[in-house]
Design a protein around this motif. Structure first.
Motif, PDB file in Angstrom:
ATOM      1  N   UNK A 176       1.145  -1.236   0.032  1.00 40.17           N
ATOM      2  CA  UNK A 176       0.109  -0.236  -0.156  1.00 40.17           C
ATOM      3  C   UNK A 176       1.230   1.041  -0.304  1.00 40.17           C
ATOM      4  N   UNK A 177      -0.050   2.819  -0.135  1.00 37.13           N
ATOM      5  CA  UNK A 177       1.064   3.505  -0.058  1.00 37.13           C
ATOM      6  C   UNK A 177       1.797   3.374   1.081  1.00 37.13           C
ATOM      7  N   UNK A 178       1.323   3.658   2.252  1.00 35.47           N
ATOM      8  CA  UNK A 178       1.403   3.664   3.734  1.00 35.47           C
ATOM      9  C   UNK A 178       2.348   3.097   4.136  1.00 35.47           C
ATOM     10  N   UNK A 179       1.975   1.379   3.270  1.00 34.71           N
ATOM     11  CA  UNK A 179       3.810   0.582   3.393  1.00 34.71           C
ATOM     12  C   UNK A 179       4.949   1.519   2.836  1.00 34.71           C
ATOM     13  N   UNK A 180       5.057   1.624   0.985  1.00 29.89           N
ATOM     14  CA  UNK A 180       5.814   2.134   0.892  1.00 29.89           C
ATOM     15  C   UNK A 180       6.343   3.207   1.149  1.00 29.89           C
ATOM     16  N   UNK A 181       5.440   4.412   2.234  1.00 29.26           N
ATOM     17  CA  UNK A 181       6.289   5.793   2.888  1.00 29.26           C
ATOM     18  C   UNK A 181       7.425   4.926   4.150  1.00 29.26           C
ATOM     19  N   UNK A 182       6.785   3.668   4.645  1.00 28.91           N
ATOM     20  CA  UNK A 182       7.384   2.679   5.895  1.00 28.91           C
ATOM     21  C   UNK A 182       8.936   2.434   4.989  1.00 28.91           C
ATOM     22  N   UNK A 183       8.762   1.691   3.515  1.00 27.43           N
ATOM     23  CA  UNK A 183       9.758   1.576   2.981  1.00 27.43           C
ATOM     24  C   UNK A 183      11.286   2.721   3.284  1.00 27.43           C
ATOM     25  N   UNK A 184      10.864   3.499   2.479  1.00 29.68           N
ATOM     26  CA  UNK A 184      10.565   5.064   2.699  1.00 29.68           C
ATOM     27  C   UNK A 184      12.185   5.172   3.974  1.00 29.68           C
ATOM     28  N   UNK A 185      11.045   5.176   4.493  1.00 28.24           N
ATOM     29  CA  UNK A 185      11.479   6.102   6.261  1.00 28.24           C
ATOM     30  C   UNK A 185      12.296   4.547   6.768  1.00 28.24           C
ATOM     31  N   UNK A 186      12.759   3.083   6.515  1.00 34.12           N
ATOM     32  CA  UNK A 186      13.917   2.293   6.797  1.00 34.12           C
ATOM     33  C   UNK A 186      14.991   2.617   5.739  1.00 34.12           C
ATOM     34  N   UNK A 187      14.549   3.144   4.649  1.00 33.56           N
ATOM     35  CA  UNK A 187      16.521   3.189   3.505  1.00 33.56           C
ATOM     36  C   UNK A 187      16.708   4.399   4.518  1.00 33.56           C
ATOM     37  N   UNK A 188      16.011   5.311   5.035  1.00 31.95           N
ATOM     38  CA  UNK A 188      16.851   6.512   5.282  1.00 31.95           C
ATOM     39  C   UNK A 188      17.823   6.275   6.910  1.00 31.95           C
TER      40      UNK A 188
END
Length: 262
Positions: A176-188
């Motif tokens: 989901x869009x929310x999960x993809x945002x979480x992925x971006x947070x993990x990467x940072x």
């Protein structure tokens, strides 16, 4: 006399050609892993199914291939796995990381493993098992998801985008869009700290900490992960493990001439 001289040479040439065909079928089995039908395999190598079947029977008999009795599909066998692991053993990262993983396991009493980037994604190639339950993600040969595992997210962070693109696109489609945002947070977080903690992301009740190993040119060579049951591998224990894991990956990277990119 001429015929007697030419005949052995012709036999040798035929054996070489047969070996080349057999190796080609083994490569195709790897490319179509974990399993494939005879028809798809024949199409992949561009050979008649009857000819491929003859070679498959020889590969099955020698342990380099195996057939699932339920589906009749073919896959790589134990002997092929042993050859693959022997080849991986030549990699500097495996040679250098192995004793560090032993020490880390002994210190933390949690399962520690090394994963490298394979043709299907992050692949576990070495495990130091703790005393306790064995989880599915700690089996040699296991392929971990790119965006929903601590190990995979580290690969996604530091590998070149073109290497992960196909797998990233495939997995992103189910998020989901929310999960993809979480992925971006993990990467940072991974980029800034060099270590990543996950609580039950891949498997409920299983926590993990991962950190990258770099070789010369600051190229990602592999990812070390510590994994354990959430009942024992609690947040406090995980914080301690994260610090020790980071020291370990930094030591391995230094030995290989690499460092965490800034």
């Amino acid at each position: 006399m001429t015929a007697e001289i030419e005949s052995p040479a012709g036999g040798r040439q035929q054996k070489v050609q047969s070996a080349e065909v057999g190796v080609g079928i083994l490569k195709a089995l790897a490319e179509l892993a974990p399993a494939t039908s005879l028809s798809k395999l024949a199409e992949h190598v561009g050979m008649p199914a009857s000819k491929v079947h003859r070679y498959l029977q020889a590969l099955v008999d020698s342990g380099f291939a195996e057939q699932d009795v339920a589906t009749n599909h073919y896959g790589l066998g134990r002997e092929a796995l042993q050859v693959g692991l022997a080849a991986l053993g030549q990699l500097d990262v495996l040679k250098i990381a192995a004793p560090h993983l032993v020490a880390l396991r002994d210190e933390l009493n949690e399962t520690c493993f090394l994963a490298v980037w394979g043709n299907k994604g992050p692949t576990v190639v070495y495990v130091e098992q703790s005393i306790g339950a064995v989880t599915l993600v700690t089996q040699i040969g296991s392929v971990l998801p790119l965006l929903s595992s601590s190990t995979g997210l580290v690969f996604n962070t530091f590998l070149a985008a073109n290497e992960t693109a196909a797998l990233r696109e495939l997995e992103s489609a189910s998020l989901s869009a929310k999960q993809l945002k979480e992925v971006d947070k993990h990467i940072k977080e991974i980029r800034s700290t060099g270590v990543h903690q996950i609580h039950g992301m891949l498997m409920a009740g299983v926590n993990a900490v991962s950190s990258p190993v770099f070789t010369m040119g600051n190229k990602l060579a592999g990812v070390l992960t510590v994994v354990g049951s959430a009942s024992v591998f609690t947040s406090d224990v995980q914080d301690v493990a994260a610090k020790q894991l980071l020291k370990t990956t930094q030591a391995i990277s230094a030995r290989m001439g690499g460092t965490l990119p800034t």
